[in-house]
Design a protein around this motif. Structure first.
Motif, PDB file in Angstrom:
ATOM      1  N   ARG A 189      -2.791   8.084   0.130  1.00 16.07           N
ATOM      2  CA  ARG A 189      -3.473   7.105  -0.976  1.00 16.07           C
ATOM      3  C   ARG A 189      -4.687   7.571  -1.401  1.00 16.07           C
ATOM      4  O   ARG A 189      -5.513   8.224  -0.697  1.00 16.07           O
ATOM      5  N   CYS A 190      -4.786   7.794  -2.745  1.00 12.99           N
ATOM      6  CA  CYS A 190      -5.901   8.495  -3.408  1.00 12.99           C
ATOM      7  C   CYS A 190      -7.340   7.401  -3.233  1.00 12.99           C
ATOM      8  O   CYS A 190      -7.078   6.051  -3.162  1.00 12.99           O
ATOM      9  N   LEU A 191      -8.549   8.100  -3.017  1.00  9.86           N
ATOM     10  CA  LEU A 191      -9.660   7.300  -2.930  1.00  9.86           C
ATOM     11  C   LEU A 191      -9.787   6.489  -4.098  1.00  9.86           C
ATOM     12  O   LEU A 191     -10.466   5.041  -3.523  1.00  9.86           O
ATOM     13  N   TYR A 192      -9.512   6.380  -5.203  1.00  8.41           N
ATOM     14  CA  TYR A 192      -9.829   5.554  -6.011  1.00  8.41           C
ATOM     15  C   TYR A 192      -8.686   4.456  -6.522  1.00  8.41           C
ATOM     16  O   TYR A 192      -8.713   3.714  -7.096  1.00  8.41           O
ATOM     17  N   CYS A 193      -7.637   4.738  -5.678  1.00 15.15           N
ATOM     18  CA  CYS A 193      -6.308   3.933  -6.194  1.00 15.15           C
ATOM     19  C   CYS A 193      -6.544   2.466  -5.831  1.00 15.15           C
ATOM     20  O   CYS A 193      -6.949   1.863  -4.832  1.00 15.15           O
ATOM     21  N   SER A 194      -6.068   1.657  -6.575  1.00 16.10           N
ATOM     22  CA  SER A 194      -5.851   0.152  -6.351  1.00 16.10           C
ATOM     23  C   SER A 194      -4.380  -0.236  -6.876  1.00 16.10           C
ATOM     24  O   SER A 194      -4.200  -1.527  -6.927  1.00 16.10           O
ATOM     25  N   PHE A 195      -3.712   0.559  -7.174  1.00 14.72           N
ATOM     26  CA  PHE A 195      -2.250   0.353  -7.652  1.00 14.72           C
ATOM     27  C   PHE A 195      -1.254  -0.175  -6.518  1.00 14.72           C
ATOM     28  O   PHE A 195      -1.863  -0.199  -5.163  1.00 14.72           O
ATOM     29  N   VAL A 196      -0.220  -0.492  -6.641  1.00 12.31           N
ATOM     30  CA  VAL A 196       0.892  -0.938  -5.663  1.00 12.31           C
ATOM     31  C   VAL A 196       1.227   0.215  -4.950  1.00 12.31           C
ATOM     32  O   VAL A 196       2.243   0.735  -5.309  1.00 12.31           O
ATOM     33  N   SER A 197       0.730   0.934  -3.923  1.00 11.75           N
ATOM     34  CA  SER A 197       1.102   1.884  -3.124  1.00 11.75           C
ATOM     35  C   SER A 197       0.668   1.987  -1.899  1.00 11.75           C
ATOM     36  O   SER A 197      -0.299   1.583  -1.570  1.00 11.75           O
ATOM     37  N   THR A 198       1.645   2.400  -0.885  1.00 13.65           N
ATOM     38  CA  THR A 198       1.211   2.613   0.357  1.00 13.65           C
ATOM     39  C   THR A 198       1.805   3.901   1.027  1.00 13.65           C
ATOM     40  O   THR A 198       2.500   4.421   0.709  1.00 13.65           O
ATOM     41  N   ASP A 199       0.737   4.447   1.909  1.00  6.77           N
ATOM     42  CA  ASP A 199       0.782   5.789   2.438  1.00  6.77           C
ATOM     43  C   ASP A 199       2.082   5.645   3.330  1.00  6.77           C
ATOM     44  O   ASP A 199       2.320   5.020   4.274  1.00  6.77           O
ATOM     45  N   ILE A 200       2.775   6.753   2.929  1.00  3.31           N
ATOM     46  CA  ILE A 200       4.314   6.840   3.808  1.00  3.31           C
ATOM     47  C   ILE A 200       4.017   7.147   5.267  1.00  3.31           C
ATOM     48  O   ILE A 200       4.921   6.893   6.037  1.00  3.31           O
ATOM     49  N   ARG A 201       2.898   7.496   5.457  1.00  5.49           N
ATOM     50  CA  ARG A 201       2.590   7.878   6.895  1.00  5.49           C
ATOM     51  C   ARG A 201       2.567   6.576   7.866  1.00  5.49           C
ATOM     52  O   ARG A 201       2.650   6.473   8.968  1.00  5.49           O
ATOM     53  N   LEU A 202       2.062   5.330   6.778  1.00  6.41           N
ATOM     54  CA  LEU A 202       2.338   3.965   7.557  1.00  6.41           C
ATOM     55  C   LEU A 202       3.421   3.199   7.169  1.00  6.41           C
ATOM     56  O   LEU A 202       3.911   2.404   8.161  1.00  6.41           O
ATOM     57  N   SER A 203       3.987   3.508   6.159  1.00  8.77           N
ATOM     58  CA  SER A 203       5.137   2.570   5.694  1.00  8.77           C
ATOM     59  C   SER A 203       6.470   3.330   5.371  1.00  8.77           C
ATOM     60  O   SER A 203       7.316   2.482   5.125  1.00  8.77           O
ATOM     61  N   GLY A 204       6.458   4.478   5.830  1.00  9.86           N
ATOM     62  CA  GLY A 204       7.747   5.221   5.587  1.00  9.86           C
ATOM     63  C   GLY A 204       9.069   4.630   6.183  1.00  9.86           C
ATOM     64  O   GLY A 204      10.075   4.802   5.743  1.00  9.86           O
ATOM     65  N   ARG A 205       8.607   3.984   7.446  1.00 16.57           N
ATOM     66  CA  ARG A 205       9.943   3.408   8.108  1.00 16.57           C
ATOM     67  C   ARG A 205      10.572   2.169   7.328  1.00 16.57           C
ATOM     68  O   ARG A 205      11.456   1.946   7.690  1.00 16.57           O
ATOM     69  N   TYR A 206       9.875   1.923   6.199  1.00 16.64           N
ATOM     70  CA  TYR A 206      10.259   0.509   5.454  1.00 16.64           C
ATOM     71  C   TYR A 206      11.286   1.160   4.268  1.00 16.64           C
ATOM     72  O   TYR A 206      11.735   0.420   3.683  1.00 16.64           O
ATOM     73  N   ILE A 207      11.233   2.506   3.973  1.00 12.25           N
ATOM     74  CA  ILE A 207      11.883   2.815   2.776  1.00 12.25           C
ATOM     75  C   ILE A 207      13.328   2.756   2.709  1.00 12.25           C
ATOM     76  O   ILE A 207      13.794   2.204   1.548  1.00 12.25           O
ATOM     77  N   ASP A 208      14.216   3.083   3.787  1.00 11.33           N
ATOM     78  CA  ASP A 208      15.285   2.674   3.672  1.00 11.33           C
ATOM     79  C   ASP A 208      15.866   1.278   3.290  1.00 11.33           C
ATOM     80  O   ASP A 208      16.848   0.987   2.606  1.00 11.33           O
ATOM     81  N   GLU A 209      15.217   0.691   4.237  1.00  9.51           N
ATOM     82  CA  GLU A 209      15.501  -1.094   3.859  1.00  9.51           C
ATOM     83  C   GLU A 209      14.807  -1.354   2.458  1.00  9.51           C
ATOM     84  O   GLU A 209      15.606  -2.146   1.850  1.00  9.51           O
ATOM     85  N   PHE A 210      13.881  -1.152   2.131  1.00 14.29           N
ATOM     86  CA  PHE A 210      13.367  -1.440   0.822  1.00 14.29           C
ATOM     87  C   PHE A 210      14.460  -0.966  -0.302  1.00 14.29           C
ATOM     88  O   PHE A 210      14.696  -1.711  -1.032  1.00 14.29           O
ATOM     89  N   LEU A 211      14.916   0.470   0.038  1.00 13.05           N
ATOM     90  CA  LEU A 211      15.742   0.692  -1.032  1.00 13.05           C
ATOM     91  C   LEU A 211      17.067   0.159  -1.064  1.00 13.05           C
ATOM     92  O   LEU A 211      17.687  -0.094  -2.161  1.00 13.05           O
ATOM     93  N   GLU A 212      17.558  -0.378  -0.025  1.00 14.95           N
ATOM     94  CA  GLU A 212      18.885  -1.033   0.169  1.00 14.95           C
ATOM     95  C   GLU A 212      18.686  -2.402  -0.627  1.00 14.95           C
ATOM     96  O   GLU A 212      19.631  -2.900  -1.610  1.00 14.95           O
ATOM     97  N   LEU A 213      17.424  -3.090  -0.564  1.00  9.52           N
ATOM     98  CA  LEU A 213      17.382  -4.424  -1.244  1.00  9.52           C
ATOM     99  C   LEU A 213      17.036  -4.192  -2.573  1.00  9.52           C
ATOM    100  O   LEU A 213      17.764  -4.946  -3.470  1.00  9.52           O
ATOM    101  N   LEU A 214      16.318  -3.278  -3.023  1.00 15.32           N
ATOM    102  CA  LEU A 214      16.085  -2.887  -4.487  1.00 15.32           C
ATOM    103  C   LEU A 214      17.534  -2.633  -5.157  1.00 15.32           C
ATOM    104  O   LEU A 214      17.636  -3.125  -6.123  1.00 15.32           O
ATOM    105  N   ILE A 215      18.383  -1.982  -4.442  1.00 10.52           N
ATOM    106  CA  ILE A 215      19.667  -1.869  -5.046  1.00 10.52           C
ATOM    107  C   ILE A 215      20.307  -3.120  -5.396  1.00 10.52           C
ATOM    108  O   ILE A 215      21.129  -3.348  -6.535  1.00 10.52           O
ATOM    109  N   LYS A 216      20.032  -4.026  -4.493  1.00 10.37           N
ATOM    110  CA  LYS A 216      20.583  -5.322  -4.677  1.00 10.37           C
ATOM    111  C   LYS A 216      19.976  -6.304  -5.805  1.00 10.37           C
ATOM    112  O   LYS A 216      20.672  -6.844  -6.693  1.00 10.37           O
TER     113      LYS A 216
END
Length: 477
Positions: A171-198
């Protein structure tokens, strides 16, 4: 500052400029507004540090001949100009955009043109009433002119799609966009992608039922190329399977972080019809990249850019930020000159903006002053003109440095349709994924429906996401 308003209240608008001049300083501001027969008049008193400062402003205005929207706008302008005239006696601050507030200066130019105002009349309104500089007025007029070419091409019964991938490598120091550091949220990627496809499947179904075509697709975030090659393939396969992409004119994917770009990923994008990408260095000064938390080197950017060209991408955007921490004019000039030498089709220059949720808001790092940022933007405009790139897309943000602007530059054949359409709000945008915001254009009215921002919340409340799609369907129908 404590604000008292008599005669007319414009608390939101005036607070923008109170923050610019006084920040969190203490004092009392009193404004008085008078609507005379053929003139409006306002005066302001600022009680600050044991002294009183006064300002006035007036201009000819016949309220009975104006719409309610225009009356409110011009009354507010009169009050804010009186405040600025008083505040400048306390702190001398340059306001290139005068008291013109709002995200879309070019849209206001178009609105004035639509009610019959000539170029000369629009110029006079911006410079004499709003106090906009001649340079910024010319910029707004040019952007509005260029936007018109694209807005005329918005097709009937068409929409654009935005798909949000809320993951970044850091996460960039200035960032306020919708983004999360994958070191913290990486475990959600597969499930997120599965639902996004739906969600993509559901959206495709609705588009078919309503006989709507998709004109532009924009996959942003976050950083979509944080996804692996396999995950990108699954996402883009779902898009092509469920959305009729034959009529899609512009298909953009943000490959914003150079450290996430690989040849394999770029080939996947090409295979599935992506025809425009962003690779964003933000700065070509390594010290700056280290300060703001970008986990890539300047060499990484140049390699990623060259790789994208070699893979066959004919439209590449690059982003720079004017006013990053500790950056001087010469440092920014070095970055811009380096980008110009690469000759990307699009160059977007953002002014530094710190939102409340950004880590930089709490860090003790000196920021570039507004005068220097304006010098950076002026240099950009002159250099873009030399290489034949025109300003075609512009927006401003709350808390942006110096109340300045973000501008996209390009040659006419590469103006980004999606950027113009979403900014000028003339076409329905259906938002999917993390933080995707749908803007349903219903004549003069716009309805907004937002997805949940955080990956965990998106996953946990996915049933509500599908209900939101039904709500969008009902609104359009």
């Amino acid at each position: 500052m404590f604000l008292i308003q008599n005669g007319f209240s414009c608390e939101y608008e005036i607070n923008i400029f109170i923050n610019i001049f006084f920040g969190k300083e203490d004092g009392v501001i009193t404004t008085d507004f008078f609507d005379k027969k053929n003139e409006i008049f306002a005066k302001t008193k600022i009680d600050y540090n044991g002294k009183s400062y006064f300002g006035e402003f007036s201009f000819p205005f016949e309220s009975e001949k104006e719409s309610a929207k225009n009356i409110k706008k011009f009354f507010g302008v009169c009050v804010v100009r009186s405040f600025v005239n008083a505040a400048e006696k306390v702190h001398k601050i340059t306001l290139p955009w005068g008291v013109l507030s709002g995200i879309r200066p070019a849209k206001y130019v178009r609105e004035l043109k639509d009610i019959g105002k000539s170029k000369g009349e629009i110029t006079k309104i911006l410079t004499e009433i709003f106090g906009v500089s001649k340079e910024k007025t010319a910029l707004a007029l040019k952007v509005a002119e260029n936007e018109e070419e694209i807005l005329k091409k918005v097709k009937k019964n068409s929409v654009s799609l935005y798909i949000g991938i809320p993951f970044c490598p850091s996460r960039c120091l200035y960032c306020s966009f919708v983004s999360t550091d994958i070191r913290l949220s990486g475990r959600y990627i597969d499930e997120f992608l599965e639902l996004l496809i739906k969600e993509i499947e559901k959206t495709g179904q609705i588009l078919r039922e309503l006989s709507l075509s998709v004109q532009n697709i924009y996959i942003g975030g976050g950083t979509p190329t944080t996804l692996s090659e396999k995950q990108l393939r699954e996402l883009l396969f779902a898009v092509n399977k469920n959305i009729n992409c034959e009529k899609v004119e512009e298909f953009t994917l943000e490959a914003g972080r150079p450290d996430t770009v690989t040849e394999e990923k770029l080939k996947v994008l090409k295979d599935f019809g992506v025809n425009r990408i962003s690779i964003n260095p933000q700065s070509l000064n390594q010290k700056t990249l280290d300060i703001i938390g970008r986990k890539h080197s300047t060499d990484d950017f140049f390699k990623a850019f060259e790789l994208a060209k070699r893979t066959g991408f004919s439209v590449i955007n690059t982003d720079l930020i004017a006013g990053l921490p500790n950056e001087t004019f010469e440092m920014f000039k070095n970055s811009l000159d380096g980008i110009i030498r690469l000759n990307p089709e699009n160059i977007t220059v953002h002014s530094m903006c710190i939102k409340r949720s950004a880590a930089l808001n709490f860090a003790k790092i000196p920021l570039t002053n507004a005068e220097t940022v304006e010098k950076m933007l002026s240099y950009t405009e002159k250099e873009m003109e030399k290489v034949g790139k025109e300003p075609y897309y512009m927006y401003r943000q709350k808390n942006i440095s110096g109340n300045l602007e973000n501008v996209g530059y390009s040659k006419k054949e590469h103006f980004s349709r999606y950027n113009i359409n979403i900014m000028e709000e003339v076409q329905t945008i259906i938002g999917l994924g993390g933080g995707g915001v749908s803007k349903i254009v219903l004549g003069d009215r716009i309805e907004r429906i937002a997805n949940f921002k955080e990956p965990y919340e998106y996953i946990r409340r996915f049933d509500e996401i599908l209900l939101k799609k039904e709500e969008i369907k009902a609104l359009i129908k």
